[in-house]
Design an enzyme around this catalytic site. Structure first.
Site, mmCIF file in Angstrom:
data_model
loop_
_atom_site.group_PDB
_atom_site.id
_atom_site.type_symbol
_atom_site.label_atom_id
_atom_site.label_comp_id
_atom_site.label_asym_id
_atom_site.label_seq_id
_atom_site.Cartn_x
_atom_site.Cartn_y
_atom_site.Cartn_z
ATOM 1 N N HIS A 153 -45.791 6.138 43.437
ATOM 2 C CA HIS A 153 -45.786 7.564 43.772
ATOM 3 C C HIS A 153 -45.226 8.431 42.646
ATOM 4 C CE1 HIS A 153 -47.033 7.418 48.043
ATOM 5 N NE2 HIS A 153 -46.654 6.165 47.904
ATOM 6 N N ASP A 361 -44.021 14.869 37.016
ATOM 7 C CA ASP A 361 -44.178 14.618 38.447
ATOM 8 C C ASP A 361 -45.379 13.711 38.658
ATOM 9 O OD1 ASP A 361 -43.582 14.937 41.143
ATOM 10 O OD2 ASP A 361 -43.471 17.111 41.002
HETATM 11 P P1 ADQ Z 1 -41.521 14.270 45.913
HETATM 12 O O1 ADQ Z 1 -40.794 14.124 44.639
HETATM 13 O O2 ADQ Z 1 -40.692 14.343 47.131
HETATM 14 O O3 ADQ Z 1 -42.625 13.126 46.102
HETATM 15 P P2 ADQ Z 1 -43.610 16.401 46.383
HETATM 16 O O4 ADQ Z 1 -44.888 15.678 46.232
HETATM 17 O O5 ADQ Z 1 -43.658 17.769 45.815
HETATM 18 O O6 ADQ Z 1 -42.395 15.647 45.734
HETATM 19 O O7 ADQ Z 1 -43.189 16.620 47.925
HETATM 20 C C1 ADQ Z 1 -43.317 15.684 48.894
HETATM 21 C C2 ADQ Z 1 -43.182 16.342 50.296
HETATM 22 O O8 ADQ Z 1 -41.876 16.844 50.521
HETATM 23 C C3 ADQ Z 1 -44.144 17.501 50.539
HETATM 24 O O9 ADQ Z 1 -44.881 17.222 51.703
HETATM 25 C C4 ADQ Z 1 -43.268 18.723 50.720
HETATM 26 O O10 ADQ Z 1 -43.710 19.622 51.731
HETATM 27 C C5 ADQ Z 1 -41.938 18.131 51.136
HETATM 28 N N1 ADQ Z 1 -40.873 19.012 50.640
HETATM 29 C C6 ADQ Z 1 -40.567 19.240 49.347
HETATM 30 N N2 ADQ Z 1 -39.574 20.145 49.270
HETATM 31 C C7 ADQ Z 1 -39.274 20.483 50.541
HETATM 32 C C8 ADQ Z 1 -38.336 21.395 51.119
HETATM 33 N N3 ADQ Z 1 -37.555 22.136 50.357
HETATM 34 N N4 ADQ Z 1 -38.285 21.503 52.487
HETATM 35 C C9 ADQ Z 1 -39.109 20.753 53.240
HETATM 36 N N5 ADQ Z 1 -40.025 19.893 52.753
HETATM 37 C C10 ADQ Z 1 -40.092 19.759 51.424
HETATM 38 C C11 ADQ Z 1 -43.006 11.955 45.363
HETATM 39 C C12 ADQ Z 1 -43.423 12.189 43.904
HETATM 40 C C13 ADQ Z 1 -44.562 13.193 43.841
HETATM 41 C C14 ADQ Z 1 -45.736 12.701 44.697
HETATM 42 C C15 ADQ Z 1 -45.252 12.370 46.101
HETATM 43 C C16 ADQ Z 1 -46.359 11.717 46.947
HETATM 44 O O11 ADQ Z 1 -42.315 12.629 43.130
HETATM 45 O O12 ADQ Z 1 -45.004 13.358 42.490
HETATM 46 O O13 ADQ Z 1 -46.730 13.718 44.771
HETATM 47 O O14 ADQ Z 1 -44.164 11.442 46.051
HETATM 48 O O15 ADQ Z 1 -46.923 10.623 46.288
#
Ligand code: ADQ
Length: 470
Positions: A153, A361
């Site tokens: 991920h 990311d």
């Molecule tokens: P994350 O680093 O957590 O994921 P991201 O893909 O942006 O980053 O977000 C994942 C989920 O968390 C989203 O559904 C989002 O809505 C939720 N989220 C983020 N900030 C939030 C907040 N402040 N309040 C509530 N919900 C929040 C990791 C990797 C990413 C990759 C994902 C999935 O770092 O690059 O896209 O896994 O593979």
């Protein structure tokens, strides 16, 4: 159809799932037999040998507990203080304590021993993320011959960053024990191929003399997505509308610039606030007419580097407030808490600009969710880091180098000034890409490659896949 076993560090909890990923995998599991396996979230005195099954909101979940020490070395230690920073090219923020590797390995062995007795020969196993790279090796050492896939991920590192990780050769050998390794972006597959082609120079750690044979492992990119049409519906739901109304009362005529992230140094948050500061400094006409909202709940806050990022962000926000705030106008709001998806969808819909500017990311699902939540007749603009995997599919975004805060400030200005017809044209292309790469299509693509439905079953385990890196 063979059963599907999903394995991740944490099993999903009760109640509405927070992320789109948990929702998607739940849906995939509800369409076929199988279960989800992982850590329960509980810490115990002694390592647990057997998994307990629990029904969590209709999902069959097998869980084990971990000891406090193992969990520390495996999770906060090797996974999040070595692998996460290295894979995100932040070696300056890595703490290289090679002994954490033993705990990392021990937990993977514990996972394999607890999982093996639950497996049938033709089960298809889908392992998620960097915490569990060695799991296929440990399962195969115990005799498992199932099809096993791995999905990363986060981004795959450059060879140099990989060499900084203790036992990197062992980890690469572990990857070669999977039938299929999925990455987020083509960029990640290219980095992997670069490593596989050149292999590691000799080092004291690991076993440098034997090169890793990837000829039985297929490696490809499977860009993950969200469910943009679900976000479109959610963004006009009563809960989202409540949030919109609440914000509109405060914002009045001000245009909202939005950031939504976990509080993580990979997300480029201080740089983002600095870019906003430059927008206000260079363009006085925006003062009192824009407002930035950054939602960033703390994560992994027992790790020093995360606390430092939090402090840096506090300082940056304070600086911008001190420089531009007036008694009756605040340039920004910084909220350190998580919101449910309906409230987020409302915020996304209201925001004229989303700032998605990670320094690096995997994909970034916030970008997908923002696109899904827009009003087709009056969409906002996505300002997107070229170092997010999402940049490979979202041509309609304004792409920026997040390290260059002047460039991001200028992108913000362009986004705020963008005429309606250009916003609609860009959003139409973004929505098309978000739909094409929706999360259901992602799961189906990965599983079709791992175990094609027509040939699923014990007979598939002897199929040799030619490695794209061979
Ligand atoms: P994350 O680093 O957590 O994921 P991201 O893909 O942006 O980053 O977000 C994942 C989920 O968390 C989203 O559904 C989002 O809505 C939720 N989220 C983020 N900030 C939030 C907040 N402040 N309040 C509530 N919900 C929040 C990791 C990797 C990413 C990759 C994902 C999935 O770092 O690059 O896209 O896994 O593979």
């Amino acid at each position: 159809m063979s059963r599907l076993i999903v394995v991740s560090n944490r099993t999903p909890g009760k109640g509405p799932a927070a992320g789109g990923l948990a929702v998607a995998l739940r849906k995939t599991l509800s369409e076929r037999e199988g279960f989800w396996f992982g850590w329960s979230g509980r810490l115990t005195e002694h390592p647990e040998r057997e998994a307990r099954f629990e029904d969590i909101d209709g999902l069959s979940v097998a869980q084990i507990d971990l000891t406090r020490d193992d969990h520390h070395d495996y999770y906060a230690g090797f996974s999040n203080s070595i692998l996460w920073p290295s894979f995100h090219l932040r070696l300056d923020l890595a703490t290289i304590e090679a002994h954490w590797y033993e705990g990392y390995r021990r937990v993977n062995v514990q996972f394999a021993r607890a999982l093996l007795p639950l497996l049938k020969p033709d089960d298809v196993i889908w392992v998620h993320d960097y915490h569990l790279i060695p799991l296929a090796s440990e399962l195969r050492n115990l005799g498992a011959r199932n099809r096993i896939g791995f999905y990363l991920h986060i981004p795959f590192p450059t060879s140099d960053a990989l060499y900084a990780i203790p036992h990197h050769n062992d980890l690469m050998r572990d990857l070669s024990r999977y039938d299929l390794v999925g990455m987020q972006a083509k960029r990640d597959v290219a980095a992997f191929t670069e490593f596989a082609d050149h292999q590691s120079p000799s080092s004291l750690s690991g076993n440098p003399l034997k090169s890793v044979d990837f000829s039985r492992t297929e490696v490809d990119s499977f860009p993950i997505g969200s469910d943009p049409d679900a976000f479109a519906r959610l963004s006009v739901s009563p809960a989202a509308t409540k949030m919109v109304k609440r914000m509109e009362r405060v914002l009045r005529e001000q245009k909202l610039i939005l950031g939504v992230d976990r509080l993580d140094y990979s997300k480029g948050l201080p740089q983002r606030v600095e870019a906003y500061e430059k927008l206000l400094a260079n363009n006085a006409r925006f003062r009192r007419h824009v407002h930035m909202l950054q939602v960033a709940p703390p994560s992994r806050d027992t790790i020093k580097e995360y606390q430092e990022t939090s402090d840096a962000l506090d300082a940056m926000c304070g600086r911008v407030m001190g420089r531009f705030a007036e008694p009756d106008w605040q340039p920004l709001t910084y909220v350190k808490r998580a919101y449910g998806q309906p409230s987020l969808a409302g915020l996304y819909r209201l925001a004229k600009v989303a700032l998605v500017t990670p320094l690096r990311d995997g994909m970034n699902l916030v970008a997908h969710e923002y696109v899904g939540s827009q009003n087709p007749k009056d969409p906002g603009v996505l300002v997107l880091s070229r170092f997010a995997g999402a940049a490979e599919i979202f041509d309609g975004a304004i792409e920026v180098n997040p390290f260059d805060t002047d460039e991001t400030a200028e992108a913000l200005r362009i986004a705020l000034d963008m005429p309606l017809d250009e916003r609609i044209a860009r959003w139409t292309s973004l929505m098309e890409a978000a739909r094409e790469h929706n999360v259901d299509a992602w799961a189906a693509r990965f599983l079709d490659r791992l175990a094609p439905a027509t040939t699923a079953g014990s007979g598939t385990r002897d199929i040799l896949y030619l490695a794209s890196v061979a």
